[in-house]
Design a protein around this motif. Structure first.
Motif, PDB file in Angstrom:
ATOM      1  N   LEU A   1     -13.322  43.544  15.826  1.00 43.97           N
ATOM      2  CA  LEU A   1     -14.604  44.312  16.259  1.00 43.97           C
ATOM      3  C   LEU A   1     -14.392  45.559  16.857  1.00 43.97           C
ATOM      4  O   LEU A   1     -15.045  46.513  16.527  1.00 43.97           O
ATOM      5  CB  LEU A   1     -15.135  43.345  17.549  1.00 43.97           C
ATOM      6  CG  LEU A   1     -16.844  43.589  17.518  1.00 43.97           C
ATOM      7  CD1 LEU A   1     -16.961  43.103  16.274  1.00 43.97           C
ATOM      8  CD2 LEU A   1     -17.177  42.579  18.678  1.00 43.97           C
ATOM      9  N   LEU A   2     -13.361  45.959  17.610  1.00 42.96           N
ATOM     10  CA  LEU A   2     -13.159  47.362  18.067  1.00 42.96           C
ATOM     11  C   LEU A   2     -12.795  48.519  16.779  1.00 42.96           C
ATOM     12  O   LEU A   2     -13.394  49.490  16.803  1.00 42.96           O
ATOM     13  CB  LEU A   2     -11.960  47.574  19.066  1.00 42.96           C
ATOM     14  CG  LEU A   2     -12.083  46.897  20.382  1.00 42.96           C
ATOM     15  CD1 LEU A   2     -10.771  46.923  21.057  1.00 42.96           C
ATOM     16  CD2 LEU A   2     -13.248  47.295  20.893  1.00 42.96           C
ATOM     17  N   GLN A   3     -12.096  47.833  15.898  1.00 45.34           N
ATOM     18  CA  GLN A   3     -12.122  48.676  14.675  1.00 45.34           C
ATOM     19  C   GLN A   3     -13.548  48.810  13.847  1.00 45.34           C
ATOM     20  O   GLN A   3     -13.782  50.064  13.332  1.00 45.34           O
ATOM     21  CB  GLN A   3     -11.132  47.790  13.691  1.00 45.34           C
ATOM     22  CG  GLN A   3      -9.638  48.051  14.153  1.00 45.34           C
ATOM     23  CD  GLN A   3      -9.004  47.039  12.998  1.00 45.34           C
ATOM     24  OE1 GLN A   3      -9.265  46.337  12.168  1.00 45.34           O
ATOM     25  NE2 GLN A   3      -7.355  47.176  13.597  1.00 45.34           N
TER      26      GLN A   3
ATOM     27  N   SER B   1     -18.316  52.331  12.824  1.00 43.52           N
ATOM     28  CA  SER B   1     -19.647  52.262  12.589  1.00 43.52           C
ATOM     29  C   SER B   1     -20.206  53.880  12.872  1.00 43.52           C
ATOM     30  O   SER B   1     -20.812  54.190  13.986  1.00 43.52           O
ATOM     31  CB  SER B   1     -20.140  51.590  13.538  1.00 43.52           C
ATOM     32  OG  SER B   1     -19.670  50.021  13.485  1.00 43.52           O
ATOM     33  N   SER B   2     -19.997  54.655  12.025  1.00 43.33           N
ATOM     34  CA  SER B   2     -20.303  56.131  12.238  1.00 43.33           C
ATOM     35  C   SER B   2     -21.848  56.286  12.460  1.00 43.33           C
ATOM     36  O   SER B   2     -22.409  57.111  12.632  1.00 43.33           O
ATOM     37  CB  SER B   2     -19.587  56.917  11.328  1.00 43.33           C
ATOM     38  OG  SER B   2     -19.840  56.605   9.830  1.00 43.33           O
TER      39      SER B   2
ATOM     40  N   PRO C   1     -17.357  48.369   8.357  1.00 38.43           N
ATOM     41  CA  PRO C   1     -17.459  47.827   9.580  1.00 38.43           C
ATOM     42  C   PRO C   1     -17.933  46.233   9.564  1.00 38.43           C
ATOM     43  O   PRO C   1     -17.679  45.454  10.298  1.00 38.43           O
ATOM     44  CB  PRO C   1     -18.715  48.503  10.403  1.00 38.43           C
ATOM     45  CG  PRO C   1     -19.310  49.459   9.291  1.00 38.43           C
ATOM     46  CD  PRO C   1     -18.065  49.418   8.093  1.00 38.43           C
ATOM     47  N   LEU C   2     -18.790  45.997   8.490  1.00 31.98           N
ATOM     48  CA  LEU C   2     -19.238  44.587   8.329  1.00 31.98           C
ATOM     49  C   LEU C   2     -18.117  43.629   8.040  1.00 31.98           C
ATOM     50  O   LEU C   2     -18.237  42.462   8.327  1.00 31.98           O
ATOM     51  CB  LEU C   2     -20.509  44.529   7.351  1.00 31.98           C
ATOM     52  CG  LEU C   2     -21.752  45.274   7.885  1.00 31.98           C
ATOM     53  CD1 LEU C   2     -22.808  44.968   6.826  1.00 31.98           C
ATOM     54  CD2 LEU C   2     -22.149  44.713   9.146  1.00 31.98           C
TER      55      LEU C   2
ATOM     56  N   PRO D   1     -27.143  47.494   2.127  1.00 29.24           N
ATOM     57  CA  PRO D   1     -27.006  46.418   3.206  1.00 29.24           C
ATOM     58  C   PRO D   1     -25.339  46.313   3.430  1.00 29.24           C
ATOM     59  O   PRO D   1     -25.069  45.461   4.113  1.00 29.24           O
ATOM     60  CB  PRO D   1     -27.761  45.247   2.827  1.00 29.24           C
ATOM     61  CG  PRO D   1     -28.098  45.516   1.325  1.00 29.24           C
ATOM     62  CD  PRO D   1     -28.129  46.912   0.936  1.00 29.24           C
ATOM     63  N   CYS D   2     -24.674  46.808   2.568  1.00 31.23           N
ATOM     64  CA  CYS D   2     -23.154  46.572   2.331  1.00 31.23           C
ATOM     65  C   CYS D   2     -22.407  46.785   3.470  1.00 31.23           C
ATOM     66  O   CYS D   2     -21.279  46.492   3.810  1.00 31.23           O
ATOM     67  CB  CYS D   2     -22.561  46.843   1.048  1.00 31.23           C
ATOM     68  SG  CYS D   2     -22.155  48.783   1.085  1.00 31.23           S
ATOM     69  N   GLY D   3     -22.949  47.996   4.506  1.00 33.87           N
ATOM     70  CA  GLY D   3     -22.286  48.383   5.281  1.00 33.87           C
ATOM     71  C   GLY D   3     -21.511  49.862   5.319  1.00 33.87           C
ATOM     72  O   GLY D   3     -21.298  50.369   6.114  1.00 33.87           O
ATOM     73  N   SER D   4     -21.566  50.418   3.964  1.00 30.41           N
ATOM     74  CA  SER D   4     -20.940  51.492   3.842  1.00 30.41           C
ATOM     75  C   SER D   4     -21.701  52.705   4.416  1.00 30.41           C
ATOM     76  O   SER D   4     -20.970  53.984   4.670  1.00 30.41           O
ATOM     77  CB  SER D   4     -20.898  51.646   2.274  1.00 30.41           C
ATOM     78  OG  SER D   4     -22.339  52.061   1.792  1.00 30.41           O
TER      79      SER D   4
END
Length: 720
Positions: free
Chosen positions: A116-118, A123-124, A93-94, A10-13
């Protein structure tokens, strides 16, 4: 329950837990989630803080902690959490989304959009719901800031994401704009990439950038478009790609700049250039190119009593009622309210006991407020928002009065063209109905609109009055653009003859009608071009699609044309579903109250004859009667609803909700306020602090209409 080591962390990696750096502390996650599901948010935050002390690199803690802090509105703690998260994982991304969230909370919408665009670029493995949550919030922030195209982009991101269910905020941002008649319909569509370069080498690189744009890789797409623009500065398709990127970035000045550049490319069709110029001036913050100078004027007054008596006695002056005066002047609680207020008219009012004829109806030139002597300043007279075209007459009038001497102090400002061109009637207490007053106000505004537009100087026309440029070919593009701006406001279609006169005076041609050849056209036509659709060229099925889209954007003439045709043709087995919808759609765009009531009666007769519920017609009639101040009609309609639908919980619920929203009853069904005694009708409206009167009473005004009659005859749910 143990954590699945092969589920995504859940870390977003994007990594599975087994291969993520978070694996050493992830066993604490189940305990934290249980606390959150039980509503123990503070306890969950405390536990997350403890885990972070033991495991400073536990990115999953920072990810969950950021969501909690945003939900709890702990803005400073969210900022600290996001900065720590980004230091730990700069491309997460998070982490970038949390940065966007706290920037948005601070009102830094453009910086929030960049973060947010970054996040989208990083967010692959798919877009996290947290990214979509923040996109929804950001869309509402952009809408509130007036950056409507950027708002639509971020709202669309949330609304089109598969499986995303928390779409309420995004829907709210879109719907509020879509249904507003006071917002240009040019601002209800995001431009698309329809024009492509013809040169093969440029086209190949352009296609690469457009693919990235469609995949929401905005920053990468922008980099490619910028590279193309350096070598091809006049390439239309490339500039339109940069325009879409600027919209995603929330950079309104950049959007306007690109559109202005497109309007200057002579190889582009003149109508498209005019549309680009029109959108350019609409997108510029505060719209300075289509705003006209005005000023507030202040005189110091020695003898306030003398001046007040002169104004009260003058035939061209109307005194503002006390209840209106309370809402005038400055809103600061520390300021002393005005002692009295007046409206200067363009002609003598005379003695009226009924509404004047359209040709005789007066207009307000300016609103004047008188302030008594205060400890730190003398008594004064203030004129509010005097436009250049009315300045000389207003100044001449007030300096002719015995109580006004010397030169006034002027405070310069600007007012948008659509406001400057709107003629306002004075507040008059005469016999009649609110419906008649609204009709007269509209007729007077239509009578004066074209002349006021032509008399208005604008920076777009080198500060000349628009009417002085009609024979100058150098201003053809600007005149066409201003015509398209005005045409894009739905309020202009209440009387199409006004637009016809405007085009004639500006020497701008009317755009041709659009014939529909396939369903895709109905979905892809820009909103401001819907007005030109030929309803006769549309099939039965397409008619309903067109009506639905026109209602979504409140395109009055399209609603009227499609509804009338649907009512006139045989719809077969779809008739029971579509005809009530068509009737109510037509009623909604009928400004003449008499005609609206006739339509509702016709709709009820049809529904009864075809065994279709006529409750929607009765509810609509109920609303219109209370808005018109027709107490007897309102009472009769209520009794009909009770008689025929008292057993229908859905209908009675809608009735109660409507009465609550109108302020007639409380949510528990008890009456809010009993109607008072019969009162004269108010024509005109309350002047705001720095503007002239803005038309007659409408349902959105602060003061609701007072039904006539002796005593209370109003039934409300809950009464016996």
């Amino acid at each position: 329950m143990s954590v699945d080591q092969y589920s995504v962390c859940p870390c977003g990696s994007g990594k599975k837990i087994k291969f993520c750096k978070c694996k050493d502390s992830i066993h604490e996650m189940e305990r934290v989630l249980k606390m959150m599901s039980g509503g123990q948010m503070v306890a969950a935050l405390d536990r997350l803080n403890q885990v972070l002390e033991e495991h400073p690199d536990a990115a999953w803690c920072l990810a969950i902690r950021g969501r909690l802090l945003l939900e709890l509105k702990e803005d400073e703690a969210l900022a600290e959490n996001a900065e720590r998260f980004i230091r730990l994982q700069p491309s997460n991304p998070l982490a970038l989304t949390q940065q966007a969230a706290y920037r948005g909370v601070r009102g830094e919408t453009q910086a929030a959009a960049e973060s947010l665009l970054q996040a989208l670029s990083e967010s692959s493995s798919g877009v996290d719901t947290f990214v979509l949550d923040v996109a929804s919030v950001l869309s509402l922030s952009f809408a509130q800031a007036g950056n409507l195209l950027s708002s639509r982009c971020f709202a669309g991101l949330a609304l089109t994401a598969q499986g995303y269910e928390n779409q309420r905020l995004a829907s709210m941002a879109i719907e509020q704009v879509n249904r507003s008649r006071e917002i240009s319909n040019m601002l209800k569509d995001v431009p698309t990439l329809e024009v492509k370069p013809k040169t093969p080498a440029v086209r190949e690189r352009y296609d690469e950038a457009s693919v990235l744009l469609r995949a929401n890789q905005i920053l990468l797409a922008e980099s490619k478009f910028e590279s193309l623009a350096r070598s091809n500065p006049q390439e239309e398709g490339v500039l339109r790609g940069l325009l879409v990127c600027a919209i995603w970035r929330g950079d309104a000045p950049r959007q306007s700049q690109i559109l202005r550049k497109l309007s200057e490319i002579e190889t582009i069709d003149i109508e498209q250039r005019a549309r680009d110029l029109a959108l350019s001036v609409l997108l510029t913050p505060d719209q300075p190119q289509i705003s006209t100078p005005c000023a507030n004027y202040t005189w110091e007054i020695e003898d306030l009593d003398l001046l007040e008596q002169e104004l009260i006695a003058h035939a061209r002056v109307v005194q503002l009622p006390a209840e209106v005066l309370r809402m005038a002047g400055n809103s600061d609680d520390n300021d002393v309210p005005p002692r009295s207020g007046f409206q200067l008219l363009d002609r003598e009012l005379g003695d009226l006991d009924k509404l004047p004829e359209v040709e005789d109806a007066p207009m307000v030139l300016t609103n004047a407020l008188l302030f008594g002597k205060q400890t730190d300043r003398p008594a004064r007279l203030e004129l509010l928002t005097v436009c250049q075209s009315e300045r000389d007459e207003a100044i001449k009038f007030f300096t002719s009065l015995g109580g006004v001497t010397g030169e006034p102090q002027a405070t310069e400002e600007t007012i948008p063209l659509m406001s400057a061109a709107n003629a306002n009637m004075p507040i008059m207490r005469v016999s009649g109905t609110q419906a008649e007053a609204r009709k007269l106000q509209t007729q007077v505004a239509n009578r004066e609109f074209v002349g006021r537009v032509l008399a208005t100087p604008l920076p777009l026309f080198s500060d000349k009055p628009i009417g002085e440029t009609v024979d100058d070919d150098a201003f053809t593009l600007q005149r066409t653009a201003i015509a398209r701006v005005i045409e894009s406001y739905d309020v202009m279609y209440d009387d199409p003859s006004v637009l016809a006169r405007l085009r004639t005076e500006l020497k701008v041609p009317e755009l041709p009608a659009i014939a529909i050849t396939n369903d895709d056209q109905l979905y892809t036509l820009p909103v401001d071009t819907l007005y030109r659709v030929d309803a006769e060229s549309v099939s039965k099925q397409q008619l309903f699609i067109l009506l639905d889209r026109a209602r979504n954007f409140h395109c009055t003439p399209v609603i009227r044309a499609t509804a009338q045709r649907l009512l006139a043709i045989d719809l077969g087995e779809d008739e029971a579903q579509i005809k009530p919808h068509a009737y109510l759609s037509l009623v909604d765009v009928t400004s003449d109250e008499t005609k609206a009531m006739e339509l509702l009666e016709e709709a009820k007769t049809w529904a009864k004859a075809n065994n279709v519920s006529y409750a929607p017609m009765l509810l609509n009639e109920c609303l219109r009667r209370i808005q018109a101040g027709d107490s007897n009609g309102f009472q009769a309609t209520l009794q009909e609803i009770i008689r025929d639908f008292s057993d229908d919980a859905a209908v009675m619920g809608q009735l109660q909700q409507m009465l609550v929203e109108l302020g007639i009853i409380n949510p528990d069904g008890s009456p809010r306020n009993a109607p008072g005694p019969a009162a004269p009708m108010n024509v005109g409206s309350e002047p705001p602090a720095a503007a002239g009167g803005a038309g007659i009473w409408t349902p959105d005004s602060p003061t609701p209409p007072q039904p006539s009659g002796d005593g209370s005859k109003l039934w409300v749910p809950g009464n016996e």
